[in-house]
Design an enzyme around this catalytic site. Sequence first.
Site, PDB file in Angstrom:
ATOM      1  N   ILE A  87      -5.242  68.262 -50.277  1.00 45.68           N
ATOM      2  CA  ILE A  87      -5.921  67.773 -51.476  1.00 45.68           C
ATOM      3  C   ILE A  87      -4.930  66.980 -52.317  1.00 45.68           C
ATOM      4  O   ILE A  87      -3.843  67.468 -52.635  1.00 45.68           O
ATOM      5  CB  ILE A  87      -6.524  68.929 -52.286  1.00 45.68           C
ATOM      6  CG1 ILE A  87      -7.581  69.654 -51.441  1.00 45.68           C
ATOM      7  CG2 ILE A  87      -7.149  68.410 -53.583  1.00 45.68           C
ATOM      8  CD1 ILE A  87      -8.191  70.864 -52.110  1.00 45.68           C
ATOM      9  N   GLU A  88      -5.302  65.759 -52.639  1.00 43.31           N
ATOM     10  CA  GLU A  88      -4.410  64.884 -53.406  1.00 43.31           C
ATOM     11  C   GLU A  88      -4.261  65.449 -54.821  1.00 43.31           C
ATOM     12  O   GLU A  88      -5.237  65.800 -55.474  1.00 43.31           O
ATOM     13  CB  GLU A  88      -4.992  63.467 -53.417  1.00 43.31           C
ATOM     14  CG  GLU A  88      -4.055  62.410 -53.959  1.00 43.31           C
ATOM     15  CD  GLU A  88      -4.024  62.425 -55.466  1.00 43.31           C
ATOM     16  OE1 GLU A  88      -2.895  62.555 -56.005  1.00 43.31           O
ATOM     17  OE2 GLU A  88      -5.093  62.333 -56.100  1.00 43.31           O
ATOM     18  N   SER A  89      -3.021  65.504 -55.304  1.00 39.79           N
ATOM     19  CA  SER A  89      -2.718  66.283 -56.503  1.00 39.79           C
ATOM     20  C   SER A  89      -3.293  65.693 -57.793  1.00 39.79           C
ATOM     21  O   SER A  89      -3.740  66.437 -58.665  1.00 39.79           O
ATOM     22  CB  SER A  89      -1.208  66.471 -56.645  1.00 39.79           C
ATOM     23  OG  SER A  89      -0.549  65.222 -56.746  1.00 39.79           O
ATOM     24  N   CYS A 188       7.034  60.786 -54.186  1.00 41.29           N
ATOM     25  CA  CYS A 188       5.602  60.695 -53.919  1.00 41.29           C
ATOM     26  C   CYS A 188       5.308  59.515 -53.003  1.00 41.29           C
ATOM     27  O   CYS A 188       5.849  58.416 -53.177  1.00 41.29           O
ATOM     28  CB  CYS A 188       4.843  60.546 -55.230  1.00 41.29           C
ATOM     29  SG  CYS A 188       3.073  60.263 -55.010  1.00 41.29           S
ATOM     30  N   ASP A 195       9.848  64.211 -56.519  1.00 42.02           N
ATOM     31  CA  ASP A 195       9.338  65.566 -56.330  1.00 42.02           C
ATOM     32  C   ASP A 195      10.538  66.483 -56.116  1.00 42.02           C
ATOM     33  O   ASP A 195      11.316  66.282 -55.176  1.00 42.02           O
ATOM     34  CB  ASP A 195       8.406  65.646 -55.117  1.00 42.02           C
ATOM     35  CG  ASP A 195       7.141  64.826 -55.289  1.00 42.02           C
ATOM     36  OD1 ASP A 195       6.608  64.791 -56.417  1.00 42.02           O
ATOM     37  OD2 ASP A 195       6.676  64.233 -54.300  1.00 42.02           O
ATOM     38  N   HIS A 227       4.405  66.654 -50.540  1.00 40.00           N
ATOM     39  CA  HIS A 227       5.121  67.925 -50.382  1.00 40.00           C
ATOM     40  C   HIS A 227       4.829  68.574 -49.029  1.00 40.00           C
ATOM     41  O   HIS A 227       5.746  68.999 -48.308  1.00 40.00           O
ATOM     42  CB  HIS A 227       4.692  68.925 -51.468  1.00 40.00           C
ATOM     43  CG  HIS A 227       4.822  68.456 -52.874  1.00 40.00           C
ATOM     44  ND1 HIS A 227       4.092  67.409 -53.383  1.00 40.00           N
ATOM     45  CD2 HIS A 227       5.579  68.928 -53.898  1.00 40.00           C
ATOM     46  CE1 HIS A 227       4.401  67.256 -54.666  1.00 40.00           C
ATOM     47  NE2 HIS A 227       5.298  68.157 -55.006  1.00 40.00           N
ATOM     48  N   GLU A 228       3.532  68.689 -48.724  1.00 38.55           N
ATOM     49  CA  GLU A 228       3.128  69.386 -47.507  1.00 38.55           C
ATOM     50  C   GLU A 228       3.690  68.701 -46.266  1.00 38.55           C
ATOM     51  O   GLU A 228       4.078  69.359 -45.286  1.00 38.55           O
ATOM     52  CB  GLU A 228       1.592  69.423 -47.423  1.00 38.55           C
ATOM     53  CG  GLU A 228       0.911  70.074 -48.620  1.00 38.55           C
ATOM     54  CD  GLU A 228       0.541  69.088 -49.727  1.00 38.55           C
ATOM     55  OE1 GLU A 228      -0.438  69.355 -50.440  1.00 38.55           O
ATOM     56  OE2 GLU A 228       1.218  68.055 -49.879  1.00 38.55           O
ATOM     57  N   ARG A 256       3.864  69.462 -61.690  1.00 40.41           N
ATOM     58  CA  ARG A 256       3.535  68.171 -62.295  1.00 40.41           C
ATOM     59  C   ARG A 256       2.051  68.198 -62.627  1.00 40.41           C
ATOM     60  O   ARG A 256       1.246  68.600 -61.790  1.00 40.41           O
ATOM     61  CB  ARG A 256       3.847  67.010 -61.352  1.00 40.41           C
ATOM     62  CG  ARG A 256       3.481  65.644 -61.972  1.00 40.41           C
ATOM     63  CD  ARG A 256       3.711  64.503 -61.015  1.00 40.41           C
ATOM     64  NE  ARG A 256       5.117  64.401 -60.652  1.00 40.41           N
ATOM     65  CZ  ARG A 256       5.546  63.885 -59.506  1.00 40.41           C
ATOM     66  NH1 ARG A 256       4.667  63.469 -58.613  1.00 40.41           N
ATOM     67  NH2 ARG A 256       6.839  63.798 -59.248  1.00 40.41           N
ATOM     68  N   GLY A 257       1.713  67.754 -63.836  1.00 36.93           N
ATOM     69  CA  GLY A 257       0.313  67.747 -64.229  1.00 36.93           C
ATOM     70  C   GLY A 257      -0.308  69.126 -64.245  1.00 36.93           C
ATOM     71  O   GLY A 257      -1.504  69.276 -64.009  1.00 36.93           O
TER      72      GLY A 257
END
EC number: 1.7.1.13
Length: 281
Positions: A87-89, A188, A195, A227-228, A256-257
């Site tokens: 899932i895109e952050s 990113c 990151d 990250h993944e 983040r966020g």
Amino acid sequence: MSKYSDAKELAGLTLGKKTDYANQYDPSLLQPVPRSLNRDDLQLGDELPFMGHDIWTLYELSWLNSKGLPQVAVGEVYIPATSANLIESKSFKLYLNSYNQTRFDSWEEVRQRLITDLSHCAGEAVEVAVNSVTHYTQQPIVTMEGECIDEQDIDISSYDFDDRLLEGAAGEEWVTETLHSHLLKSNCLITNQPDWGSVEIRYQGHKIDREKLLRYLVSFREHNEFHEQCVERIFTDLMKYCQPESLTVFARYTRRGGLDINPYRSTEQAKPDHNHRMARQ
């Protein structure tokens, strides 16, 4: 730059674009990213060499109860590594923001909405916990297990990713040990924002050379992936060059966020023993 940074599957993402912030519940804000993008590059087939989950901590989860009183919680989401999509952050953040001015009858209704929407986006059932701030305040702040490899007195002049830095890293001695580093940093895939993370490597096999491992981890410093994807790359590279009998790679990234992502990949078990946060989280 990643080999697939220009993939058509990434073109429609809100990441890196100016967006409006909705405050009414909207599950359509969630955006999937196919895991196949980096797994094809890693030559991973349908039979994955690892088990695991992406563990998200949701620090900015808030909604209104049936009387309009704001509620706040800390959420934990476990997304299986076997799911078709990550899932895109940024879309995850926008989706959570859409809860802010929406009324729900109960905390359980919020949890069930999260399960339904995130499972749909990931392409597989996810697990969700919605915890009170009081509950989360009682959880410990921990450090990683094993030996920290960061204090080596070595010269480094290149920060371009190079898996060949692991060549010859496996020694003669057979060990069972855990190593960790706080020097993991990548960028990113879309925005090039840094990151920051820590990574724990637990394995049984031929002893891994600390200097080679640290040089390899530092080489992610200018690398662009999610990250993944970085964690799966670390896992597959260690398997390729060091061939351990068992291997677990667990990274914990700074938030983040209002979100942190903690990917876990292992030959031994699908989940870590705990999800306690670290000092930088």
